[in-house]
Design a protein around this motif. Sequence first.
Motif, PDB file in Angstrom:
ATOM      1  N   ARG A 826     -13.170  -3.165  -8.367  1.00  0.00           N
ATOM      2  CA  ARG A 826     -14.200  -3.835  -7.551  1.00  0.00           C
ATOM      3  C   ARG A 826     -13.766  -5.259  -7.192  1.00  0.00           C
ATOM      4  O   ARG A 826     -14.060  -5.750  -6.109  1.00  0.00           O
ATOM      5  CB  ARG A 826     -15.525  -3.872  -8.304  1.00  0.00           C
ATOM      6  N   THR A 827     -13.073  -5.919  -8.114  1.00  0.00           N
ATOM      7  CA  THR A 827     -12.603  -7.280  -7.832  1.00  0.00           C
ATOM      8  C   THR A 827     -11.572  -7.264  -6.702  1.00  0.00           C
ATOM      9  O   THR A 827     -11.617  -8.096  -5.782  1.00  0.00           O
ATOM     10  CB  THR A 827     -11.987  -7.893  -9.103  1.00  0.00           C
ATOM     11  N   VAL A 828     -10.643  -6.302  -6.746  1.00  0.00           N
ATOM     12  CA  VAL A 828      -9.637  -6.190  -5.680  1.00  0.00           C
ATOM     13  C   VAL A 828     -10.315  -5.880  -4.354  1.00  0.00           C
ATOM     14  O   VAL A 828      -9.966  -6.462  -3.311  1.00  0.00           O
ATOM     15  CB  VAL A 828      -8.597  -5.102  -6.035  1.00  0.00           C
ATOM     16  N   GLN A 829     -11.304  -4.971  -4.390  1.00  0.00           N
ATOM     17  CA  GLN A 829     -12.011  -4.639  -3.156  1.00  0.00           C
ATOM     18  C   GLN A 829     -12.707  -5.862  -2.574  1.00  0.00           C
ATOM     19  O   GLN A 829     -12.713  -6.079  -1.349  1.00  0.00           O
ATOM     20  CB  GLN A 829     -13.029  -3.541  -3.435  1.00  0.00           C
ATOM     21  N   ARG A 830     -13.319  -6.702  -3.452  1.00  0.00           N
ATOM     22  CA  ARG A 830     -13.997  -7.917  -2.969  1.00  0.00           C
ATOM     23  C   ARG A 830     -13.010  -8.876  -2.324  1.00  0.00           C
ATOM     24  O   ARG A 830     -13.283  -9.448  -1.259  1.00  0.00           O
ATOM     25  CB  ARG A 830     -14.739  -8.586  -4.118  1.00  0.00           C
ATOM     26  N   TYR A 831     -11.857  -9.092  -2.960  1.00  0.00           N
ATOM     27  CA  TYR A 831     -10.843  -9.986  -2.397  1.00  0.00           C
ATOM     28  C   TYR A 831     -10.339  -9.462  -1.052  1.00  0.00           C
ATOM     29  O   TYR A 831     -10.222 -10.225  -0.072  1.00  0.00           O
ATOM     30  CB  TYR A 831      -9.674 -10.122  -3.363  1.00  0.00           C
ATOM     31  N   ILE A 832     -10.010  -8.154  -0.982  1.00  0.00           N
ATOM     32  CA  ILE A 832      -9.481  -7.554   0.253  1.00  0.00           C
ATOM     33  C   ILE A 832     -10.513  -7.675   1.369  1.00  0.00           C
ATOM     34  O   ILE A 832     -10.188  -8.022   2.520  1.00  0.00           O
ATOM     35  CB  ILE A 832      -9.113  -6.073   0.018  1.00  0.00           C
ATOM     36  N   ARG A 833     -11.793  -7.414   1.021  1.00  0.00           N
ATOM     37  CA  ARG A 833     -12.851  -7.469   2.035  1.00  0.00           C
ATOM     38  C   ARG A 833     -12.996  -8.879   2.596  1.00  0.00           C
ATOM     39  O   ARG A 833     -13.117  -9.075   3.809  1.00  0.00           O
ATOM     40  CB  ARG A 833     -14.170  -6.994   1.420  1.00  0.00           C
ATOM     41  N   GLU A 834     -12.988  -9.899   1.749  1.00  0.00           N
ATOM     42  CA  GLU A 834     -13.135 -11.286   2.213  1.00  0.00           C
ATOM     43  C   GLU A 834     -11.928 -11.722   3.035  1.00  0.00           C
ATOM     44  O   GLU A 834     -12.076 -12.360   4.090  1.00  0.00           O
ATOM     45  CB  GLU A 834     -13.327 -12.217   1.010  1.00  0.00           C
ATOM     46  N   LEU A 835     -10.732 -11.374   2.587  1.00  0.00           N
ATOM     47  CA  LEU A 835      -9.520 -11.756   3.335  1.00  0.00           C
ATOM     48  C   LEU A 835      -9.490 -11.081   4.701  1.00  0.00           C
ATOM     49  O   LEU A 835      -9.061 -11.678   5.704  1.00  0.00           O
ATOM     50  CB  LEU A 835      -8.276 -11.379   2.533  1.00  0.00           C
ATOM     51  N   HIS A 836      -9.940  -9.827   4.759  1.00  0.00           N
ATOM     52  CA  HIS A 836      -9.962  -9.107   6.027  1.00  0.00           C
ATOM     53  C   HIS A 836     -10.999  -9.698   6.967  1.00  0.00           C
ATOM     54  O   HIS A 836     -10.773  -9.839   8.173  1.00  0.00           O
ATOM     55  CB  HIS A 836     -10.237  -7.623   5.759  1.00  0.00           C
ATOM     56  N   GLN A 837     -12.185 -10.064   6.422  1.00  0.00           N
ATOM     57  CA  GLN A 837     -13.253 -10.641   7.253  1.00  0.00           C
ATOM     58  C   GLN A 837     -12.823 -11.965   7.867  1.00  0.00           C
ATOM     59  O   GLN A 837     -13.156 -12.266   9.014  1.00  0.00           O
ATOM     60  CB  GLN A 837     -14.527 -10.835   6.409  1.00  0.00           C
ATOM     61  N   TYR A 838     -12.104 -12.809   7.105  1.00  0.00           N
ATOM     62  CA  TYR A 838     -11.687 -14.120   7.608  1.00  0.00           C
ATOM     63  C   TYR A 838     -10.357 -14.068   8.365  1.00  0.00           C
ATOM     64  O   TYR A 838      -9.875 -15.101   8.819  1.00  0.00           O
ATOM     65  CB  TYR A 838     -11.568 -15.102   6.440  1.00  0.00           C
ATOM     66  N   GLY A 839      -9.750 -12.878   8.482  1.00  0.00           N
ATOM     67  CA  GLY A 839      -8.542 -12.724   9.289  1.00  0.00           C
ATOM     68  C   GLY A 839      -7.266 -13.175   8.623  1.00  0.00           C
ATOM     69  O   GLY A 839      -6.314 -13.547   9.342  1.00  0.00           O
ATOM     70  N   TYR A 840      -7.186 -13.127   7.339  1.00  0.00           N
ATOM     71  CA  TYR A 840      -5.957 -13.510   6.643  1.00  0.00           C
ATOM     72  C   TYR A 840      -5.027 -12.310   6.450  1.00  0.00           C
ATOM     73  O   TYR A 840      -3.820 -12.485   6.247  1.00  0.00           O
ATOM     74  CB  TYR A 840      -6.287 -14.128   5.283  1.00  0.00           C
ATOM     75  N   ILE A 841      -5.569 -11.083   6.476  1.00  0.00           N
ATOM     76  CA  ILE A 841      -4.768  -9.877   6.356  1.00  0.00           C
ATOM     77  C   ILE A 841      -5.199  -8.905   7.447  1.00  0.00           C
ATOM     78  O   ILE A 841      -6.301  -9.037   8.023  1.00  0.00           O
ATOM     79  CB  ILE A 841      -4.914  -9.219   4.962  1.00  0.00           C
ATOM     80  N   ARG A 842      -4.296  -7.933   7.716  1.00  0.00           N
ATOM     81  CA  ARG A 842      -4.590  -6.929   8.745  1.00  0.00           C
ATOM     82  C   ARG A 842      -4.165  -5.573   8.225  1.00  0.00           C
ATOM     83  O   ARG A 842      -3.107  -5.422   7.601  1.00  0.00           O
ATOM     84  CB  ARG A 842      -3.865  -7.260  10.034  1.00  0.00           C
ATOM     85  N   GLN A 843      -5.007  -4.574   8.491  1.00  0.00           N
ATOM     86  CA  GLN A 843      -4.683  -3.204   8.099  1.00  0.00           C
ATOM     87  C   GLN A 843      -3.657  -2.649   9.093  1.00  0.00           C
ATOM     88  O   GLN A 843      -3.836  -2.730  10.306  1.00  0.00           O
ATOM     89  CB  GLN A 843      -5.950  -2.348   8.106  1.00  0.00           C
ATOM     90  N   VAL A 844      -2.591  -2.039   8.563  1.00  0.00           N
ATOM     91  CA  VAL A 844      -1.528  -1.551   9.452  1.00  0.00           C
ATOM     92  C   VAL A 844      -1.389  -0.041   9.410  1.00  0.00           C
ATOM     93  O   VAL A 844      -0.991   0.576  10.406  1.00  0.00           O
ATOM     94  CB  VAL A 844      -0.176  -2.218   9.097  1.00  0.00           C
ATOM     95  N   SER A 845      -1.676   0.594   8.276  1.00  0.00           N
ATOM     96  CA  SER A 845      -1.522   2.045   8.208  1.00  0.00           C
ATOM     97  C   SER A 845      -2.208   2.569   6.961  1.00  0.00           C
ATOM     98  O   SER A 845      -2.802   1.807   6.198  1.00  0.00           O
ATOM     99  CB  SER A 845      -0.030   2.442   8.176  1.00  0.00           C
ATOM    100  N   GLY A 846      -2.078   3.910   6.778  1.00  0.00           N
ATOM    101  CA  GLY A 846      -2.602   4.499   5.550  1.00  0.00           C
ATOM    102  C   GLY A 846      -3.864   5.285   5.774  1.00  0.00           C
ATOM    103  O   GLY A 846      -4.463   5.264   6.853  1.00  0.00           O
TER     104      GLY A 846
END
Length: 893
Positions: A826-846
């Motif tokens: 859940r902690t990883v999901q929270r970090y990934i969700r916040e980073l994705h919302q603010y545009g620091y990471i982008r989903q590329v595949s999977g």
Amino acid sequence: MEIKDIKQQLSIGEVASHYGLQLDKHQRVLCPFHPDKTPSLQLYPKTDTYHCFSSNCNAGTGDVIKFIQLIERCSTHEAIMKAKSLLGAGNTMSKIQVSETSPPLSNEADLLERESLMTKVFSYFKKALPASKKAMQYLQGRSIDYGLHDMGYNSGGLHTESKNHHLVNSMVKSGLLKANAVHGYSVWAKECVIFPLRNHENKIVSLYGRSISNNEDQRHFYLTGRSGLYPCYPTSGAIRLILTESVIDAASLLQQAEISTSYEVLALYGTNGLTIEHQQAIIASTKLQEIIFMLDGDEAGKAATIKHSNTLLQLLPRVKITTVALPDGEDINSVLQSHDDSRVLVELIEGRQPVSFYAASENIPTETLTTSALSEGDARLNTANAELLIYDGGVLLIIVLGGIKVTGLDRLRVTLKIEHKQKQLLPLRHHLDLYNHSHTQGLISQVSASYDMSQQVVTAIIAQLTGALEGYRVQRMESLQPKPAAKPELLPVQREAAINYLNAPDLLKRTGVDIGRSGLVGEEVNRMIAYLVYSSRKQHTPLHIMFLGSSGSGKTYLQERVSDLIPAGDKIEITQVTENAFYYFKQDELKHKLLLIEDLDGAETSLYPLRELQSKKRITKTVTLKDNKGNLKTVTVTVDGPVSVSGCTTREKLYEDNANRCLLLYVDASKEQDRRIMEYQTRQSAGMVNYSEEQGIKQLFRNVQQVLQPVRVVNPYAGCIQLPEQIFKPRRTMTLLLSFIETITFYHQYQREVKRDTNGQAYIETTPGDIASAFELLKEVMFSKGDELAKATRIFLEQLKDYLHNNGEDGFTPQQVRKQFRLQPRTVQRYIRELHQYGYIRQVSGYKHRQGFEYVILDGNEYKELTSLIDAQIQSILTTLKSTTPTATVLRQ
């Protein structure tokens, strides 16, 4: 004639004899109110009351009036008239003449009218005294100096003067005049020296007359319904009180300065003249330690001393009772007349002896009534057991079963067990409200009848018990109130050491090192910021702090260890608090206090008043209450600050409104900090930690906090300070930064010159070094304020960047990261969700349900650029300060 006069003069035995009832040796008769074969009606001559013990009789308990009413089967008025007829017209007093022409005073208006009349009449008598040659000769013969006393003379001509004709009706009503059958009036106390009798308010309510022409019969005169005392009521602070047999004797003592300054004097009205009013006045003197009887040296005076000593002993069992032995056949005034040296009275008083008691009306053993039993000891109310209060009432022992309730001040409900200490009788048990008049009267009647005691004595004991329980209840209530921790005064050596510590150079550097020596491992920057924030509580605008970090990261540990350096009386530790709790502190109870909240989750409902205390330094709440009459009214509750608030939480975003008012400190969760803490723990376990040194340093810091004094801080360099544009919410951030700079200056107050403005108010100035220290300590805080990510998310992102760079990878999956960093899903999901919302990471595949999504980081250098910009701005400000002259200000002289 008043009803009380009838009861005093008509005995229950006379009434029984009138109706042909024969008393046995136990004062019992066959009850006339029901068929009775064995005597069941008990008469009590001491109280002139009766009681029928038969369950078949409704007569109950009563006095002479009720007895006549029942046996005659008539109304109360008819019974009173019958009682008067039994007394007879010839039933007069040989030595005391009492006027019976006026009815009893029935209301407050009558009392006020009587007080006014007595004051006017006595002023006339007072003026008449010096004009009467024979009155002056009488006083001279009695060795009385009229100039030292408040006295007058009644020549009998007051009502004959035309200017006083308007007083005649009032004088008749009060008994000063009595209309003759033919014409004119008989004058009360004609040709008498007049003394005023005063009530508890020191107002003249009655008069006493002493004949100057008759020294045998009819020499003492009192008005109807005799009230008031001479010379006045004893004061509440009276310690030693002398009781005399007559008013003249009291006046003889009062004109001796050596006596009047060391003792208080009160005149009785003859050997049988210890009235209820006397007893109540004596009881009211709560500090009384000794009662001195100074009655005549004849048999009647000695007998009265014993009788009245017993009465007062029952009322005041802890008061010492002594007697002055006058020469046989002499009284105080005759001794004064027969000696040229008036100090003879002083010497007689100094030679007083304890009263030698013998069997009296209440059959009290001599050993119980000796003065040794009256010496100073424990209070009469024994409160060792709150559920079993024991009251020593002298003759009665009263046990309060179950104690008393502290709440509900409008009632005093008790369950009493009452025992007579000398008589082998069964105890009485009674449940009542001592504030209920009918309840207490019923108790007094029952005790008086069962133990054959005077109702006056029982009334006094119950009144004293009530007062003692009230005092005990007040003490209990005060003891339950939270008491603020007392601030111990510093010894001169401690104060000097604390001031020397603040005066020494490199204060901040030494403080940081010594905080570590107090047992706080690591967290060098955080602990220094926290200590300075806690010190700011003494200033007008304190700082606030919030510790952030994951569960088990040491937030509470850091807060507790730093707060150990603050005196206990300056902080309030809160684990959980309700929404309205802050409104029920006393108005000044939170002023300049440090509020330590262990977990903000436990204070979630009270965050709003907490924010108001931080911002406005005051909270108010208007509530609706009922007064004692049941009417609704609004009351505004106010609690004043300022306060310094410190709290811990794992959820920064949830408490954003409060976080905006605080300096945010993120605890060190690094592996290096883990290592330092574990090393300290092993040293503790091995006994290698010097606890004495740690405690000594903590005490030094507490002493330092006590010598720090609130002082106004002026920052002449404030105009040179600008926030980097990257900082979010710059208004509040600037306020926090300037306040922190002022706090550093405040901490250096013993190293700053105290200046004064044009109004004479003291202040100290900030230096460039203070500003540099503030930026150095708050650098990470400034970075956090310029970052849109939560600190925990930022730390995760930077760790992720380092991991990908070190392994030469561009993308990652959540499952890969979780295993590498050992984080909860859940902690990883929270970090990934916040980073994705603010545009620091982008989903590329999977795919969601196979190996998971794959993400890439969009900009690996954004944080370094942000920190570089903020750092450059700070360095630019510090460089500018070095070459800047302080701004001139009107505050300077």
